[in-house]
Write a protein that holds these residues in place. Structure first.
Motif, PDB file in Angstrom:
ATOM      1  N   LYS A 111      -0.127   7.048   1.070  1.00 23.51           N
ATOM      2  CA  LYS A 111       0.042   7.641   2.377  1.00 23.51           C
ATOM      3  C   LYS A 111      -1.507   8.131   3.033  1.00 23.51           C
ATOM      4  O   LYS A 111      -1.515   7.872   4.326  1.00 23.51           O
ATOM      5  CB  LYS A 111       0.471   9.327   2.161  1.00 23.51           C
ATOM      6  N   ASN A 112      -2.458   8.311   2.296  1.00 20.84           N
ATOM      7  CA  ASN A 112      -3.842   8.472   2.578  1.00 20.84           C
ATOM      8  C   ASN A 112      -4.319   7.217   3.269  1.00 20.84           C
ATOM      9  O   ASN A 112      -5.235   7.157   4.130  1.00 20.84           O
ATOM     10  CB  ASN A 112      -4.806   8.972   1.375  1.00 20.84           C
ATOM     11  N   GLY A 113      -3.938   6.043   2.633  1.00 20.22           N
ATOM     12  CA  GLY A 113      -4.230   4.743   3.108  1.00 20.22           C
ATOM     13  C   GLY A 113      -3.453   4.380   4.552  1.00 20.22           C
ATOM     14  O   GLY A 113      -3.814   3.242   5.158  1.00 20.22           O
ATOM     15  N   GLY A 114      -2.490   5.225   4.993  1.00 31.21           N
ATOM     16  CA  GLY A 114      -1.704   5.133   6.284  1.00 31.21           C
ATOM     17  C   GLY A 114      -0.582   4.617   6.234  1.00 31.21           C
ATOM     18  O   GLY A 114      -0.045   4.417   7.294  1.00 31.21           O
ATOM     19  N   LEU A 115       0.153   4.406   5.219  1.00 32.48           N
ATOM     20  CA  LEU A 115       1.498   3.956   4.822  1.00 32.48           C
ATOM     21  C   LEU A 115       2.313   5.141   5.334  1.00 32.48           C
ATOM     22  O   LEU A 115       2.127   6.296   4.778  1.00 32.48           O
ATOM     23  CB  LEU A 115       1.789   3.313   3.604  1.00 32.48           C
ATOM     24  N   LYS A 116       3.605   5.039   6.027  1.00 31.90           N
ATOM     25  CA  LYS A 116       4.559   6.063   6.143  1.00 31.90           C
ATOM     26  C   LYS A 116       5.655   6.026   5.275  1.00 31.90           C
ATOM     27  O   LYS A 116       6.255   6.858   5.099  1.00 31.90           O
ATOM     28  CB  LYS A 116       4.815   6.108   7.741  1.00 31.90           C
ATOM     29  N   THR A 117       6.141   4.623   5.262  1.00 33.43           N
ATOM     30  CA  THR A 117       7.201   4.531   4.209  1.00 33.43           C
ATOM     31  C   THR A 117       7.236   3.013   3.497  1.00 33.43           C
ATOM     32  O   THR A 117       6.175   2.249   3.601  1.00 33.43           O
ATOM     33  CB  THR A 117       8.536   4.249   5.252  1.00 33.43           C
ATOM     34  N   LEU A 118       7.919   2.867   2.585  1.00 32.78           N
ATOM     35  CA  LEU A 118       8.091   1.664   1.470  1.00 32.78           C
ATOM     36  C   LEU A 118       9.434   1.323   1.266  1.00 32.78           C
ATOM     37  O   LEU A 118      10.385   2.196   1.711  1.00 32.78           O
ATOM     38  CB  LEU A 118       7.245   1.906   0.465  1.00 32.78           C
ATOM     39  N   ASN A 119       9.778   0.031   0.921  1.00 30.36           N
ATOM     40  CA  ASN A 119      11.148  -0.363   0.402  1.00 30.36           C
ATOM     41  C   ASN A 119      11.087   0.134  -1.061  1.00 30.36           C
ATOM     42  O   ASN A 119      10.679  -0.584  -1.772  1.00 30.36           O
ATOM     43  CB  ASN A 119      11.321  -1.835   0.925  1.00 30.36           C
ATOM     44  N   TYR A 120      11.624   1.305  -1.025  1.00 29.53           N
ATOM     45  CA  TYR A 120      11.638   2.010  -2.644  1.00 29.53           C
ATOM     46  C   TYR A 120      12.265   1.244  -3.639  1.00 29.53           C
ATOM     47  O   TYR A 120      11.767   1.206  -4.672  1.00 29.53           O
ATOM     48  CB  TYR A 120      12.219   3.385  -2.491  1.00 29.53           C
ATOM     49  N   ASP A 121      13.205   0.301  -3.135  1.00 34.47           N
ATOM     50  CA  ASP A 121      14.017  -0.307  -4.253  1.00 34.47           C
ATOM     51  C   ASP A 121      13.408  -1.319  -4.449  1.00 34.47           C
ATOM     52  O   ASP A 121      13.049  -1.546  -5.813  1.00 34.47           O
ATOM     53  CB  ASP A 121      15.437  -0.736  -3.442  1.00 34.47           C
TER      54      ASP A 121
END
Length: 238
Positions: free
Chosen positions: A59-69
């Motif tokens: 999140k600190n790197g700027g990502l807001k979401t991921l494909n958690y699977d």
């Protein structure tokens, strides 16, 4: 036309009457509270903590979401020593491209401002451009030796952002600096080879030939287009 309007109005009226005769249905509220997590061991709590730490870092790197699977599949495959769906090289490339996209979105304003500046600047009288996108203006044309790509040189210089804010100056320090052309930003390496000793050029350097997506220190933001005035005093050679 009137028949068409009538046929459109009939269903609407029927819906409105039907809605009045039916009791309103209460909306279901979706809880956003996470289900309670039970820890049976120190390993359980540590595993959860690792997930928290990884998420906070991303999140600190700027990502807001991921494909958690797929995140968990990749994690389990690598952790258990199974054959992964990506090679190490392709995995690093995917991560790099993702963070690059995030970074470019974050600094889109600076990128656009730099591009517009260079597009306008190349129309200025006397400004020349190279194939790489480097722009330069000859302030004083010297007649001495030109440096090679690995030569050491003695120079005076001043660097500013396109806003005019100065971030460095050997003139202010009152002393020129010795440097090698293969140890500086690409815009300098290319530009100074155009200069003869005794010359003074003004360079307009796109971010790709400057400090790129990382910037440099607190004074040069990522993706900054830079302006340098450089005076070539001496070519020291290799």
């Amino acid at each position: 036309m009137k028949k068409l309007l009538i046929t459109l109005l009939i269903p609407c009226c029927a819906i409105a009457v039907d809605a009045q005769t039916k009791k309103p249905v209460a909306k279901k509220t979706v809880s956003t509270v996470a289900a309670p997590v039970k820890f049976a061991s120190t390993m359980d709590s540590a595993s959860y903590a690792f997930g928290m730490s990884m998420a906070a870092s991303l999140k600190n790197g700027g990502l807001k979401t991921l494909n958690y699977d797929l995140l968990m599949k990749g994690f389990k495959a690598e952790f258990s020593g199974q054959k992964t769906a990506l090679t190490q090289q392709s995995a690093e490339k995917a991560i790099g491209n993702t963070f690059k996209t995030v970074s470019q979105a974050k600094y889109a304003g600076i990128i656009a401002e730099g591009k517009q500046f260079l597009d306008n600047n190349k129309k200025t009288a006397g400004v020349q451009s190279t194939a790489s996108g480097l722009q330069y203006l000859v302030l004083t044309q010297g007649t001495g030796t030109k440096p090679g790509p690995t030569d050491s040189v003695l120079v005076h210089y001043k660097g500013t952002l396109i806003s005019g804010k100065q971030f460095d100056s050997s003139y202010d320090r009152g002393e020129p600096i010795t440097l090698t052309l293969n140890g500086v930003i690409p815009g300098w390496t290319e530009g100074m080879q155009l200069m003869s000793t005794g010359s003074k050029y003004k360079f307009f350097i796109p971010y790709q030939l400057a400090y790129g997506e990382r910037g440099a220190g607190p004074d040069i933001p990522p993706y900054s287009t830079l302006i340098f005035e450089i005076e070539l005093l001496k070519v020291n050679g290799k």
